[in-house]
Design an enzyme around this catalytic site. Structure first.
Site, PDB file in Angstrom:
ATOM      1  CE  LYS A  23       3.253  -6.158   3.498  1.00  6.50           C
ATOM      2  NZ  LYS A  23       2.703  -5.179   4.469  1.00  6.50           N
ATOM      3  CG  ASP A  36       0.229  -4.392   2.013  1.00  6.94           C
ATOM      4  OD1 ASP A  36       0.153  -5.245   2.891  1.00  6.94           O
ATOM      5  OD2 ASP A  36       0.880  -3.333   2.120  1.00  6.94           O
ATOM      6  CD  GLU A  81       7.967  -0.843   7.610  1.00  6.60           C
ATOM      7  OE1 GLU A  81       7.061  -1.566   7.157  1.00  6.60           O
ATOM      8  OE2 GLU A  81       8.140   0.336   7.242  1.00  6.60           O
ATOM      9  CD  GLU A 138       0.579  -2.122   7.937  1.00  2.56           C
ATOM     10  OE1 GLU A 138       0.167  -1.462   8.915  1.00  2.56           O
ATOM     11  OE2 GLU A 138       1.120  -1.602   6.945  1.00  2.56           O
ATOM     12  CG  ASP A 180      -0.282  -0.146   2.516  1.00  2.51           C
ATOM     13  OD1 ASP A 180       0.961  -0.226   2.536  1.00  2.51           O
ATOM     14  OD2 ASP A 180      -0.980  -0.180   3.545  1.00  2.51           O
ATOM     15  CB  SER A 181       4.450   2.075   0.425  1.00  8.11           C
ATOM     16  OG  SER A 181       4.998   1.069  -0.362  1.00  8.11           O
TER      17      SER A 181
HETATM   18  O1  KIV Z   1       4.163  -0.534   2.667  1.00 10.33           O
HETATM   19  C1  KIV Z   1       5.352  -0.898   2.714  1.00 10.33           C
HETATM   20  O2  KIV Z   1       6.275  -0.156   2.369  1.00 10.33           O
HETATM   21  C2  KIV Z   1       5.624  -2.258   3.186  1.00 10.33           C
HETATM   22  C3  KIV Z   1       7.001  -2.813   3.176  1.00 10.33           C
HETATM   23  C4  KIV Z   1       7.053  -4.157   3.791  1.00 10.33           C
HETATM   24  C5  KIV Z   1       7.635  -2.844   1.828  1.00 10.33           C
HETATM   25  O3  KIV Z   1       4.714  -2.914   3.560  1.00 10.33           O
END
Ligand code: KIV
Length: 280
Positions: free
Chosen positions: A118, A88, A186, A120, A49-50
């Site tokens: 993925k 993500d 992270e 969080e 999502d970045s």
């Molecule tokens: O959003 C992000 O930058 C990430 C990293 C693990 C690449 O989730």
């Protein structure tokens, strides 16, 4: 209906089997051309999502939607043959309930043909991770600094220092026990990354978490030096593409202003050599 039907040659089991072995190589990608470049060099590619910050000018990942993740996931899928695709789950698409998480994860998988998703979170996501994995959705978890919680953390700060190391360790153990097939760490200290990597039975993927992890991930635009303003401490820039692009565009602007571009060889109907005969 999704038109993405193909899969990659690397799968979730291949990633799990790399635990403690040759380090796992991964990068982010958001577009087909970049996916094609990174494909043969990476074990998996992450559409994160970045993308909201890197390609849409947002100042956090919170504004990223399911539609954005699906669009970029489809684009990356078209560029991959070898590397496994992980997508993500955006903020607000999985936290409410395990049923909501399943619905949205299934949509992402159906639309993008990714091999895994993925999300969080640590302990508080354990039930959701178990629910998803029991229903056919491989989950990569993400602990330590979780950018979707930036407003709770009060900034993008290193996690797991001092007493806080217990929380990060607990989170990592909990996602492992819930069935996640790997976990992103992270911005944690080397000692906690090492402790987690020694403790959990799944590969740890570090970003700002030292070489103690089983693999590494970077945002590809950071590695390529696309940004000229800010580079996080944990990034190694292997190119200066932002500066190169600036230089090239400046040159182009000068050429246009001085009428040096287009030159005769760029003009249709001129006899000058052309790389494509059909375009004369
Ligand atoms: O959003 C992000 O930058 C990430 C990293 C693990 C690449 O989730």
């Amino acid at each position: 209906m999704s038109t993405n039907t193909h899969s990659s040659s690397v799968n979730v089991v291949d990633i799990i089997e790399r635990k403690g072995g040759e380090p796992i190589v991964s990068l982010t990608a958001y577009t087909t051309p970049i996916a094609r470049i990174v494909d043969s060099h990476c074990d998996f590619v992450l559409v994160v999502d970045s993308v909201g910050m890197v390609h849409h000018g947002l100042n956090s990942t919170l504004g990223v939607t399911m539609e954005m993740m699906i669009m970029h996931g489809k684009a990356v899928r078209r560029g991959l043959k070898h590397a496994m695709l992980v997508v993500d789950m955006p903020f607000g698409s999985y936290e409410e309930s395990k049923e909501q998480a399943f619905r949205n994860a299934a949509t992402i998988m159906r639309e993008t043909s990714c091999e895994a998703i993925k999300l969080e979170g640590g302990i508080h996501m354990a039930e959701t991770i178990e629910y998803l994995t029991n229903r056919g959705i491989p989950v990569m978890a993400h602990v330590g600094l979780t950018p979707q919680s930036v407003n709770v953390f009060g900034g993008y700060n290193v996690q797991g220092r001092g007493e806080d190391s217990k929380r990060v360790l607990r989170d990592a153990v909990s996602v492992f026990e819930s069935g996640a097939f790997s976990v992103v760490l992270e911005m944690v200290t080397e000692s906690i990354a090492d402790q987690i990597t020694q403790t959990v039975g799944i590969p740890t993927i570090g970003i700002g978490a030292s070489a103690a992890c089983d693999g590494q991930i970077l945002v590809v635009d950071d590695l390529l030096g696309m940004f000229t303003d800010f580079t996080p401490k944990f990034v190694k820039q292997y190119a200066r593409m932002g500066l190169d692009a600036d230089k090239a565009i400046k040159e182009y602007a000068m050429d246009v202003k001085n009428r040096n571009f287009p030159a005769p060889e760029h003009v249709f109907g001129n006899k000058k050599p052309s790389s494509n005969k059909d375009q004369k």
